[in-house]
Motif scaffolding. Structure first.
Motif, PDB file in Angstrom:
ATOM      1  N   UNK A 105      -6.996   3.231  10.430  1.00 51.69           N
ATOM      2  CA  UNK A 105      -5.966   2.201  10.303  1.00 51.69           C
ATOM      3  C   UNK A 105      -4.619   2.736  10.755  1.00 51.69           C
ATOM      4  N   UNK A 106      -3.601   1.896  10.657  1.00 54.19           N
ATOM      5  CA  UNK A 106      -2.227   2.343  10.820  1.00 54.19           C
ATOM      6  C   UNK A 106      -1.757   2.942   9.484  1.00 54.19           C
ATOM      7  N   UNK A 107      -0.476   3.299   9.418  1.00 51.23           N
ATOM      8  CA  UNK A 107       0.021   3.980   8.226  1.00 51.23           C
ATOM      9  C   UNK A 107       0.255   3.099   7.023  1.00 51.23           C
ATOM     10  N   UNK A 108       0.405   1.786   7.213  1.00 48.44           N
ATOM     11  CA  UNK A 108       0.784   0.937   6.084  1.00 48.44           C
ATOM     12  C   UNK A 108      -0.335   0.654   5.077  1.00 48.44           C
ATOM     13  N   UNK A 109      -1.612   0.494   5.469  1.00 45.24           N
ATOM     14  CA  UNK A 109      -2.618   0.185   4.458  1.00 45.24           C
ATOM     15  C   UNK A 109      -2.716   1.199   3.312  1.00 45.24           C
ATOM     16  N   UNK A 110      -2.575   2.529   3.559  1.00 44.21           N
ATOM     17  CA  UNK A 110      -2.591   3.437   2.409  1.00 44.21           C
ATOM     18  C   UNK A 110      -1.469   3.169   1.407  1.00 44.21           C
ATOM     19  N   UNK A 161      -0.235  -3.039  10.002  1.00 45.56           N
ATOM     20  CA  UNK A 161       0.807  -2.479  10.857  1.00 45.56           C
ATOM     21  C   UNK A 161       1.696  -3.562  11.446  1.00 45.56           C
ATOM     22  N   UNK A 162       1.099  -4.714  11.761  1.00 41.30           N
ATOM     23  CA  UNK A 162       1.877  -5.797  12.361  1.00 41.30           C
ATOM     24  C   UNK A 162       3.041  -6.210  11.458  1.00 41.30           C
ATOM     25  N   UNK A 163       2.842  -6.141  10.138  1.00 40.00           N
ATOM     26  CA  UNK A 163       3.903  -6.518   9.217  1.00 40.00           C
ATOM     27  C   UNK A 163       5.102  -5.598   9.309  1.00 40.00           C
ATOM     28  N   UNK A 164       4.849  -4.299   9.377  1.00 40.77           N
ATOM     29  CA  UNK A 164       5.945  -3.343   9.482  1.00 40.77           C
ATOM     30  C   UNK A 164       6.648  -3.469  10.822  1.00 40.77           C
ATOM     31  N   UNK A 165       5.897  -3.773  11.878  1.00 36.79           N
ATOM     32  CA  UNK A 165       6.519  -3.988  13.187  1.00 36.79           C
ATOM     33  C   UNK A 165       7.506  -5.151  13.105  1.00 36.79           C
ATOM     34  N   UNK A 230       5.048   1.853  16.153  1.00 41.15           N
ATOM     35  CA  UNK A 230       4.235   2.064  14.952  1.00 41.15           C
ATOM     36  C   UNK A 230       3.616   3.448  15.117  1.00 41.15           C
ATOM     37  N   UNK A 231       4.244   4.445  14.520  1.00 46.99           N
ATOM     38  CA  UNK A 231       3.972   5.842  14.860  1.00 46.99           C
ATOM     39  C   UNK A 231       2.556   6.300  14.539  1.00 46.99           C
ATOM     40  N   UNK A 232       2.017   5.862  13.406  1.00 43.25           N
ATOM     41  CA  UNK A 232       0.815   6.518  12.885  1.00 43.25           C
ATOM     42  C   UNK A 232      -0.467   5.712  13.076  1.00 43.25           C
ATOM     43  N   UNK A 313       9.545   6.448   5.147  1.00 42.39           N
ATOM     44  CA  UNK A 313      10.477   5.453   5.668  1.00 42.39           C
ATOM     45  C   UNK A 313       9.858   4.062   5.640  1.00 42.39           C
ATOM     46  N   UNK A 314       8.579   3.975   5.998  1.00 45.49           N
ATOM     47  CA  UNK A 314       7.880   2.689   5.960  1.00 45.49           C
ATOM     48  C   UNK A 314       7.767   2.171   4.540  1.00 45.49           C
ATOM     49  N   UNK A 315       7.385   3.047   3.612  1.00 45.54           N
ATOM     50  CA  UNK A 315       7.268   2.639   2.212  1.00 45.54           C
ATOM     51  C   UNK A 315       8.609   2.164   1.672  1.00 45.54           C
ATOM     52  N   UNK A 316       9.678   2.856   2.035  1.00 47.08           N
ATOM     53  CA  UNK A 316      11.006   2.472   1.562  1.00 47.08           C
ATOM     54  C   UNK A 316      11.421   1.115   2.125  1.00 47.08           C
ATOM     55  N   UNK A 317      11.031   0.835   3.374  1.00 43.11           N
ATOM     56  CA  UNK A 317      11.343  -0.456   3.973  1.00 43.11           C
ATOM     57  C   UNK A 317      10.633  -1.579   3.220  1.00 43.11           C
ATOM     58  N   UNK A 318       9.389  -1.353   2.849  1.00 51.69           N
ATOM     59  CA  UNK A 318       8.642  -2.348   2.080  1.00 51.69           C
ATOM     60  C   UNK A 318       9.234  -2.531   0.686  1.00 51.69           C
TER      61      UNK A 318
END
Length: 353
Positions: A105-110, A161-165, A230-232, A313-318
């Motif tokens: 997956x991308x980084x956001x699902x974890x 990942x699309x959500x974070x994008x 989406x880096x990861x 950084x992604x977690x903080x954005x969410x």
């Protein structure tokens, strides 16, 4: 930019799961802070997994790469099933049901899994330093650039990942949540939503983008490209799998093969285009060639420090948007596996920065 939590959607704190079910994070996770379990997993097994070890793996590209790359024979365990699932919410549900042992997956699902108490850890990392997603517009929307997103409906999958994008693109453009309508949908419904004009914009990746534009460009659908990365791209597994020595050994066996399979695909583009883009994804060979030319060489980091910083950084954005509780991501990474993928590939594919 106005506060990210200013929109009503931001405080719903939902996670879209397979089948359209919505799970409230307020009912599943603390309202203040969430952190992964710090229980040590013990030393990573170094030998082959014992006979009879089985892993169900949801990494479709790997399934298609290992055979032609000559790597399938190096699997030291049995893969009884390769589920054709890739959306983060589907994988999380599979982890929860104990029907998937390892996934890509991308980084956001974890982060989302941690937020609802589904214990899982990242065991391999690939970094992508170029945009993976392009915003596609609905036919006749007239949108030509990100500034045109104001006042429009944007497909939004929080658990993918699309959500974070979407969040990163809006933040970079200085567009507040109150200036758009985020329409909660799983990414599998983005195409239908664009076609029916349920949404004005949705982030798409290849080959879906090419297939959509080839059908609807004549009706005014357009790509809106950004430099949002989406880096990861990760492999991750339930904590219960990693606590099982036999299965942990199987994961250790698989990670290098996963990396080598991607290198094979990069170095054997003609065969990979035919195997994946044409036969599996149903695009023309010409489109497959164009898609591959737009990609970049796969890179596997020796150190996970940058990946962890990006994930935080992604977690903080969410969290800023009110979608998940505060999450410390360090323990979402099982650093026993750190660098294992990088060591399996030639230096040209290693990320050492």
């Amino acid at each position: 930019m106005p506060p990210l939590n200013s929109a009503p959607l931001a405080r719903r704190s939902f996670l879209t799961l397979a089948g359209g079910a919505l799970v409230s994070l307020s009912a599943c996770a603390p309202a203040t802070q969430n952190a992964a379990s710090e229980k040590p997993l013990g030393k990573l097994p170094t030998g082959d997994p014992p006979p009879g070890t089985r892993l169900t793996i949801a990494v479709r590209t790997a399934r298609l790469q290992l055979g032609p790359a000559g790597l399938a024979k190096e699997l030291k365990f049995t893969v009884p099933e390769w589920p054709n699932l890739s959306a983060g919410p589907d994988i999380i549900q599979g982890f929860r049901a104990h029907s998937i042992d390892l996934a890509g997956n991308a980084g956001i699902p974890p982060i989302q899994a941690e937020a609802i108490g589904v214990g899982a850890k990242i065991v391999a990392v690939q970094e992508r330093h170029h945009p993976t997603y392009v915003f596609a517009t609905a036919p006749g929307s007239g949108i030509r650039e990100v500034s045109g997103f104001r006042g429009r409906k944007i497909a939004f999958s929080q658990g993918q990942a699309q959500g974070v994008v979407v969040l990163r693109a809006l933040k970079k453009a200085g567009i507040g949540y109150q200036d758009v309508e985020l329409v909660p949908l799983p990414s599998t419904q983005f195409l239908t939503a664009l076609q029916s004009k349920q949404v004005d914009v949705a982030p798409l990746s290849e080959p879906t983008l090419t297939k959509y534009l080839s059908q609807y460009a004549k009706d005014g659908a357009r790509p809106v490209r950004t430099d949002v990365v989406d880096l990861l791209s990760v492999l991750w597994a339930p904590t219960s799998v990693l606590e099982d020595e036999a299965k942990a050994a199987a994961v250790r066996n698989f990670v290098p093969l996963w990396a080598r399979g991607q290198v094979w695909a990069w170095e054997n583009t003609d065969e990979w285009i035919d195997t994946y883009y044409v036969k599996d994804q149903g695009v023309t060979r010409a489109d497959g060639e164009r898609i591959v030319k737009s990609l970049r060489k796969p890179r596997f980091p020796v150190s996970w420090d940058r990946a962890i910083a990006w994930e935080q950084e992604t977690a903080d954005l969410l969290t800023e948007g009110g979608f998940v509780p505060r999450t410390e991501v360090t323990d979402l990474f099982d650093r026993r596996f750190e660098g294992l993928a990088a060591k399996a590939v030639p230096a040209a594919y290693q990320e050492t920065r």
